[in-house]
Structure formats: structure tokens, C-alpha cells
Design an enzyme around this catalytic site. Structure first.
Site, PDB file in Angstrom:
ATOM      1  N   ARG A  92       1.421  -1.188  -0.210  1.00 36.21           N
ATOM      2  CA  ARG A  92      -0.238  -0.458  -0.135  1.00 36.21           C
ATOM      3  C   ARG A  92       0.743   0.666   0.335  1.00 36.21           C
ATOM      4  NH1 ARG A  92      -5.132   0.795   4.382  1.00 36.21           N
ATOM      5  NH2 ARG A  92      -5.155  -1.339   3.518  1.00 36.21           N
ATOM      6  N   SER A 188      -8.607   1.217   0.359  1.00 40.03           N
ATOM      7  CA  SER A 188      -9.318   0.999   1.509  1.00 40.03           C
ATOM      8  C   SER A 188      -9.614   2.649   1.792  1.00 40.03           C
ATOM      9  CB  SER A 188      -8.573   0.887   2.872  1.00 40.03           C
ATOM     10  OG  SER A 188      -9.710   0.452   4.004  1.00 40.03           O
ATOM     11  N   ASP A 345     -16.564   2.945   4.015  1.00 46.41           N
ATOM     12  CA  ASP A 345     -14.982   3.020   3.764  1.00 46.41           C
ATOM     13  C   ASP A 345     -15.272   2.802   2.234  1.00 46.41           C
ATOM     14  OD1 ASP A 345     -14.935   0.898   3.954  1.00 46.41           O
ATOM     15  OD2 ASP A 345     -12.796   0.890   4.584  1.00 46.41           O
ATOM     16  N   ASP A 347     -13.683   0.789   0.023  1.00 46.28           N
ATOM     17  CA  ASP A 347     -13.718   0.144  -0.476  1.00 46.28           C
ATOM     18  C   ASP A 347     -14.928  -1.269   0.223  1.00 46.28           C
ATOM     19  OD1 ASP A 347     -12.290   0.099   1.792  1.00 46.28           O
ATOM     20  OD2 ASP A 347     -11.120  -2.292   1.607  1.00 46.28           O
ATOM     21  N   ASP A 349     -14.714  -2.556   3.602  1.00 48.43           N
ATOM     22  CA  ASP A 349     -14.688  -3.452   4.484  1.00 48.43           C
ATOM     23  C   ASP A 349     -14.962  -2.953   6.105  1.00 48.43           C
ATOM     24  OD1 ASP A 349     -12.768  -1.474   4.904  1.00 48.43           O
ATOM     25  OD2 ASP A 349     -11.231  -3.527   4.685  1.00 48.43           O
ATOM     26  N   ARG A 350     -15.332  -1.810   6.505  1.00 49.38           N
ATOM     27  CA  ARG A 350     -15.581  -1.074   7.291  1.00 49.38           C
ATOM     28  C   ARG A 350     -17.194   0.105   7.458  1.00 49.38           C
ATOM     29  NH1 ARG A 350     -10.249  -0.255   6.663  1.00 49.38           N
ATOM     30  NH2 ARG A 350      -8.853  -0.477   9.321  1.00 49.38           N
ATOM     31  N   THR A 422      -3.625  -6.933  16.981  1.00 50.79           N
ATOM     32  CA  THR A 422      -4.644  -5.441  15.850  1.00 50.79           C
ATOM     33  C   THR A 422      -4.149  -6.124  14.685  1.00 50.79           C
ATOM     34  OG1 THR A 422      -3.870  -3.914  17.137  1.00 50.79           O
ATOM     35  CG2 THR A 422      -4.293  -3.086  15.032  1.00 50.79           C
ATOM     36  N   GLU A 446     -12.129  -4.997  15.827  1.00 48.36           N
ATOM     37  CA  GLU A 446     -11.518  -4.214  16.017  1.00 48.36           C
ATOM     38  C   GLU A 446     -12.318  -2.635  15.830  1.00 48.36           C
ATOM     39  OE1 GLU A 446      -8.697  -4.552  13.304  1.00 48.36           O
ATOM     40  OE2 GLU A 446      -9.506  -3.695  11.293  1.00 48.36           O
ATOM     41  N   LYS A 460     -12.777  -8.073   8.094  1.00 47.35           N
ATOM     42  CA  LYS A 460     -14.794  -7.230   7.879  1.00 47.35           C
ATOM     43  C   LYS A 460     -14.644  -6.675   6.886  1.00 47.35           C
ATOM     44  CE  LYS A 460     -10.533  -3.903   7.474  1.00 47.35           C
ATOM     45  NZ  LYS A 460      -9.345  -4.156   7.800  1.00 47.35           N
TER      46      LYS A 460
END
Length: 637
Positions: A92, A188, A345, A347, A349-350, A422, A446, A460
Site C-alpha cells: 500500500r 481502503s 469507507d 472499499d 469493509d468498514r 491488531t 477491531e 471485516k
């Protein structure tokens, strides 16, 4: 017989000798520097020629040529003499030319390395194939197509999404088709100039060590582009190239529908909901999710509904930033008379959520607050569907920097709680391990607003999490309650767990290392950490350092959780129940701090607890992180 030299002459001779030595050393050092200057451009010249030979993208080639013409060797050195390292988060970074940035050539090299590694460690990969998805960022589709070419050249079949998709659709497809691996091209919630390359293994979870190191080694052994690496026509009507989207849509939403607890409750809910895709991929997929779950259509934030790689209405496309990122959603909700906001968000996933109170004020839920609510709802739903189930076989998971409320809930309700490092790579792989042992995993989360509701996706998933929150609010409608009221009920039952998390920015890795090294060597002694704050008012009872593996709460002071010497992470537990973790980010120039005050159900004075928390966090920042001394910049407000 010669006359002995006088003292004065001896002194003069020594001074002359010293001066000559200094002059010779200075001349020698100058020669070394000149040779060094000659060697660096020669090595750099080779790298420039290599880049121009391998890179067929005219835009990035031109940028390198312009730097050559302007003689900017310093910039060329940064771009070409070091390369992005493949880690457990994949790749990334900023898009641009050079091996240290995200671009066509780096994607080709990475995919060639991954394809070769798959062939070497999985003899079934030529039958199982890989899944490749992409989001709406600049170059994402092209990076996905170039990746597909590499796998096809190694005779590995490819399931390449025909349209941009949510990140959770890649691990879901890995499971659905029984693939050897999956790749999602996404950065992301990073800024618009970034992109990324995220890898899932055959178990549907993000890769962990040793795969990351092995893939990195394989990349370095496959740097030269293969014969058809740049030939996108190679993809046209290729027998081993399929679109997974139709089957994924059918199966994903079938499972989502099956897991609905009370369809009638959903259909009759009076709560009006605003949804924002934050310029990402989520809108189309969330429309379908609400439809199959039986909800009335939500109100969309039109300005952020369609994919926009420029993220034109937000400085940071990250709903975790809170109200600053949700301004348009809040305005839309107020205008349309909606009382609940859901936000993905880019993409998807959150998930973020906000609820309007009776006075019109809005409460943006933290990741820990949503984790408590969703944890309670997943337990409630499981019990309703499985009234005779043995909860001693059920598990919930959370990362070590997340709230300990699920642990408190598990102790009272009888399910098991596991804390991991994490990142969902750890929770996903642990969930698969538990399932293989015959256990049931209900929920994992998380604090960075990432939620895994069930195990149809062991990562997630902001789509399914949004449906679960909408279900919970529909249920609470019938009870005459709200999310905030329910959260307070949970605290009353299991104890207040109040958090205060934020971060500082630091762009200099040596400064970060110096800061953490000072924390673990108080008084110059190894494994000597601060023992209190505010001159002894709040005492530290245990320290866990997952950079060095030192943990005072374990036998022999040896940490149980895995250690990573490439990142910084220290946790302090205080006598009054506060747990504070300081850590670096793997993808951003941040020093993050996570704090939680864990109170017993008997401690009900929330205002007092918040005051204590604020006092302690201020002291931890001042005394441990020392932002002024280390030049740290506070989180933008």
C-alpha cells in the site's frame, strides 16, 4: 655529536606533523567522497536503464525521463534504489513511478512473484485459481487486469470481477470457489493518491507469516516482466478467465437473507436511515443488502453515492474520522428527517454509524461502542435461533487494542473471548482455526470500525455489519429504545468500558524508534518502563511490549501474543483498570494511542469515570509520548 632539539622545536615539529596529518586525511576523505559520488550515479544509471527497459507505461516512463533531464538524482534515488516491501498487509502506498511506489511495473512484479510462489507451494493452484477484485480508485481496474495476466501465464485460472466490488467479496469468493488465493486492489480509506494490493490465502483470511516473507522473496526472483506481461489483449476470451460476480451476488445475499432474525420486524421499522458510500463502491451493494433483509430503502447521500477516485467532498475518505468525514451525511439526515446514519469507507469493509438524540444532537459511535452493540446483537440472535446451544463452544474475538467489554460479557454469559494482535489477518486466521476444531465463532471486531458478523467472510465486512446494525435498531424500535440507550444498558450490565483513542503524526521513522526506545529504557536500563503518571497518582501494574516480547504479567516476563520487531507496540495496565496501548501504524505515518477505563458494574458514575480517563490520557500523552520534545503533530481536527 648532535645537539638535542629544544623543547620549543619539539612542539613546533609536533604541530607541523599534526597539521600535515589533518591535511592528508582531509584530502583522503575528499577523494572517498568523490569516488562515492561517482559510484552512486553509476548504480543509479543502471537502475534507470532497467526501469526504462521494463516499464511500458508511457506516463511513468516520461516522469522518470523528466527527472533525468532535470538532473534530480536525489528523487530518482528514492524512487529506484529501494522498493516497496511486501508484508502481511500486502502493498500500500502512493501511486507514481519507481520501485518504491505503486505502478504498473510493481504490480506486474508482485503478481509474478505471487503466482510463482503459489505454483511452488500448492500443486492444486492450477485447478483452484485465484480471485481478483478492485475498487474505484485511479488505476485499480488496470492493476487488477495486469495481475490477472501474470497468473494466467502461470496456468492459474483467474476469477476477475467485471465491476468494482467491496473488499469482502474477494475473501467470500475465495471460499465460494475454493481458490488458492485472492487479491484485492484497494487502498481502503487512504488518500486519493494511494493504492494497494491485498492478498488472501486459500482459507479466506488475509495472509500471515511466513507467506509474506516467501512472497517477497519470490517477487525478487521474478522482477523481469514475462513475455505477455503488458499484453492486456491476452485477457480477451481467455478460457481460464471468469467473472465471479453473478454467483457471488447470488450466494452472498442468500446467506445475508438467511441470517436475518426477524424479517417482519425489519419491514415494519419506522427508523429512517441515511447511507453514504463515501465516494466508494458500496451504494449498489448496500441497496441489494437492504432489499434482501426486508428493510425500506435508505436515503442516499447523493454527492457521495457514486465512485469518485478524487474523493471530491472529503479531505480524508475515512468514516473513522467521525463528524468531519460525515458532514454531508449529517446534513442529509437533518434535511430528510432521518435519525440513523450508516457509512462505509471506499472499499466497504468498514462501517461507521451515528444516531440522533431526542434533542436533535448527533452521537457518532466509536468502533468500540459499535463493537459492544454488535457483540450483544450477535449473541442475542444466536440464542434466539439456537435456544439450546452450548455457549461454552461459542467464541468472540477482538484485537488487543480494542475494548475488553466482550471479555466482560463472555465471563457473565458463558461464551469464550480471545484477544489477538491488531489486524483482521489475526482474527480471520484464528477464526478459521477455531472452526476447524468444531467451535462456533459469533463475532469479531477491531476498534478501527471493522466488524465480522459470523464467518461467511473471515475479514471485516461493512455490508453485512450495516445490515446487522439496521436489524438491531429495528428490534429496538419495538422495545421503545435506541442504540445509545441500549449501549448504556450494556454498560450497566457488564460495567462501563469507556475509551479515548487518537493519534499523532510523525513522518520520521528514526524519531519514532527513539521515542519508543526511551520508553523501554527509563534511567538507561533495559526493560525499564514508566511505573506511574502524574507523580505516582496512577500506578502501572503491568507492561507488555510486543516489539521486544517482554510482558510483566506472564511467567518469565515472556509475552504470549506474537512479537513483531518491525513495529512498535507497548501496553500499560494501570492499578485503577485503565489499559493504554501505544503503537505505530503499518500503513500510515501515525503513532496511535488506545485507552480504555474498564469499570465494574458497581461503578456507575460515568461523569467521574470520563474525567479520570481524560486526566490520565492527557498525562500519558505528555509524559510518555512527549509530542513537543519529539516534534509530533496532533491529529487534525
Amino acid at each position: 655529536m648532535s645537539t638535542p632539539p629544544t623543547t620549543g622545536k619539539i612542539i613546533q615539529w609536533n604541530l607541523l606533523s599534526t597539521l600535515l596529518t589533518k591535511l592528508l586525511l582531509r584530502h583522503f576523505n575528499k577523494l572517498v567522497q568523490e569516488v562515492s559520488k561517482m559510484e552512486t550515479p553509476m548504480a543509479l544509471s543502471d537502475k534507470i536503464n532497467e526501469w526504462l527497459e521494463w516499464d511500458k507505461n508511457e506516463k511513468t516512463r516520461l516522469e522518470v525521463k523528466k527527472l533525468m533531464s532535470s538532473g534530480d538524482n536525489e528523487k530518482l534515488q528514492k524512487l529506484l534504489m529501494s522498493r516497496m516491501e511486501f508484508g502481511t498487509a500486502g502493498l500500500r502506498g502512493r501511486m507514481g513511478p519507481g520501485y518504491s511506489q505503486m505502478n504498473d511495473l510493481v504490480i506486474i512484479q508482485t503478481s509474478q512473484g505471487l503466482a510463482s510462489y503459489l505454483r511452488s507451494c500448492n500443486d492444486k493452484s492450477t485447478k483452484q485459481g485465484v480471485v481478483i477484485g478492485f475498487d474505484g480508485r485511479h488505476n485499480s481496474r488496470r492493476f487488477a487486469e495486469l495481475s490477472a495476466i501474470a497468473f494466467l501465464q502461470k496456468d492459474i485460472p483467474v476469477y476477475l470481477y467485471s465491476h468494482l466490488c467491496p473488499t469482502p467479496f474477494v475473501p467470500f469468493a475465495v471460499d465460494l470457489f475454493g481458490c488458492a488465493a485472492g487479491v484485492m486492489v484497494t487502498a481502503s480509506h487512504n488518500p486519493k493518491d494511494d493504492n494497494g494490493y491485498k492478498v488472501y490465502w486459500g482459507n479466506g483470511a488475509q495472509i500471515i507469516s511466513p507467506h509474506d516473507k516467501n512472497i517477497q522473496a519470490s517477487i525478487l526472483n521474478n522482477l523481469a516482466p514475462w513475455a505477455k506481461a503488458w499484453d492486456t489483449n491476452f485477457l480477451e476470451k481467455h478460457a481460464d478467465l471468469q467473472d465471479p460476480l453473478p454467483k457471488v451476488m447470488k450466494e452472498y445475499y442468500s446467506i445475508l437473507s438467511e441470517n436475518v432474525l426477524d424479517r417482519h420486524c425489519n419491514e415494519s421499522s419506522s427508523t429512517k436511515i441515511v447511507y453514504t458510500a463515501m465516494h466508494g463502491v458500496g451504494y449498489t451493494y448496500m441497496v441489494e443488502a437492504f432489499k434482501v433483509a426486508g428493510f425500506k430503502p435508505f436515503v442516499s447521500v447523493k454527492e457521495q453515492q457514486d465512485p469518485d477516485p478524487e474523493f471530491s467532498t472529503v479531505d480524508f475518505p475515512n468514516p473513522e474520522e467521525g463528524q468531519s468525514a460525515l458532514d454531508l451525511a449529517l446534513q442529509t439526515a437533518d434535511r430528510e428527517g432521518c435519525s440513523l446514519i450508516l457509512a462505509n469507507d471506499p472499499d466497504s469493509d468498514r462501517l461507521a454509524a451515528a444516531e440522533q438524540g431526542p434533542g436533535g444532537e448527533w452521537h457518532v459511535f466509536s468502533g468500540n461502542e459499535l463493537g459492544a452493540l454488535l457483540g450483544w446483537w450477535m449473541l442475542h440472535s444466536y440464542r434466539k435461533k439456537n435456544p439450546t446451544a452450548d455457549l461454552s463452544n461459542a467464541y468472540m474475538l477482538a484485537s488487543t487494542v480494542s475494548s475488553k467489554l466482550l471479555r466482560s460479557m463472555g465471563k457473565k454469559e458463558g461464551f469464550n473471548f480471545i484477544e489477538t494482535l491488531t489486524g483482521f489477518k489475526w482474527m480471520g486466521n484464528k477464526s478459521r482455526e477455531l472452526e476447524s476444531q468444531g467451535h462456533t465463532v459469533l463475532f469479531a471486531y477491531e476498534e478501527a470500525i471493522g466488524f465480522m458478523c459470523g464467518t461467511s467472510v473471515v475479514d471485516k465486512d461493512g455490508i453485512s455489519a450495516a445490515v446487522r446494525v439496521a436489524e438491531l435498531i429495528a428490534y429496538l424500535d419495538q422495545e421503545g429504545s435506541t442504540l445509545l440507550k441500549k449501549l448504556n444498558d450494556i454498560y450497566t450490565e457488564y460495567g462501563y468500558h469507556i475509551s479515548l483513542n487518537s493519534y499523532y503524526l510523525c513522518y520520521e521513522p528514526p524519531t519514532i524508534k527513539r521515542l519508543f526506545d526511551q520508553l523501554r529504557t527509563i534511567g538507561g536500563k533495559t526493560n525499564s518502563y514508566p511505573d506511574s503518571i502524574l507523580d505516582g497518582k496512577y500506578k502501572v501494574v503491568s507492561v507488555r511490549d510486543l516489539t521486544t516480547g517482554y510482558d510483566t504479567s506472564q511467567p518469565g516476563n515472556k509475552a504470549i501474543l506474537p512479537v513483531s520487531r518491525s513495529s512498535q507496540m507497548i501496553t500499560f495496565e494501570f492499578e485503577n483498570g485503565l489499559v493504554a496501548t501505544l503503537r505505530t501504524s503499518g500503513t500510515e505515518p501515525k503513532i496511535k494511542y488506545y485507552t480504555e477505563l474498564c469499570a465494574s458494574p458497581q461503578q456507575q458514575d460515568k461523569e467521574k469515570l470520563h474525567k479520570i480517563l481524560r486526566e490520565m490520557v492527557d498525562a500519558i500523552c505528555t509524559e510518555f509520548l512527549k509530542p513537543e520534545a519529539f516534534g509530533l503533530k496532533a491529529r487534525p481536527t
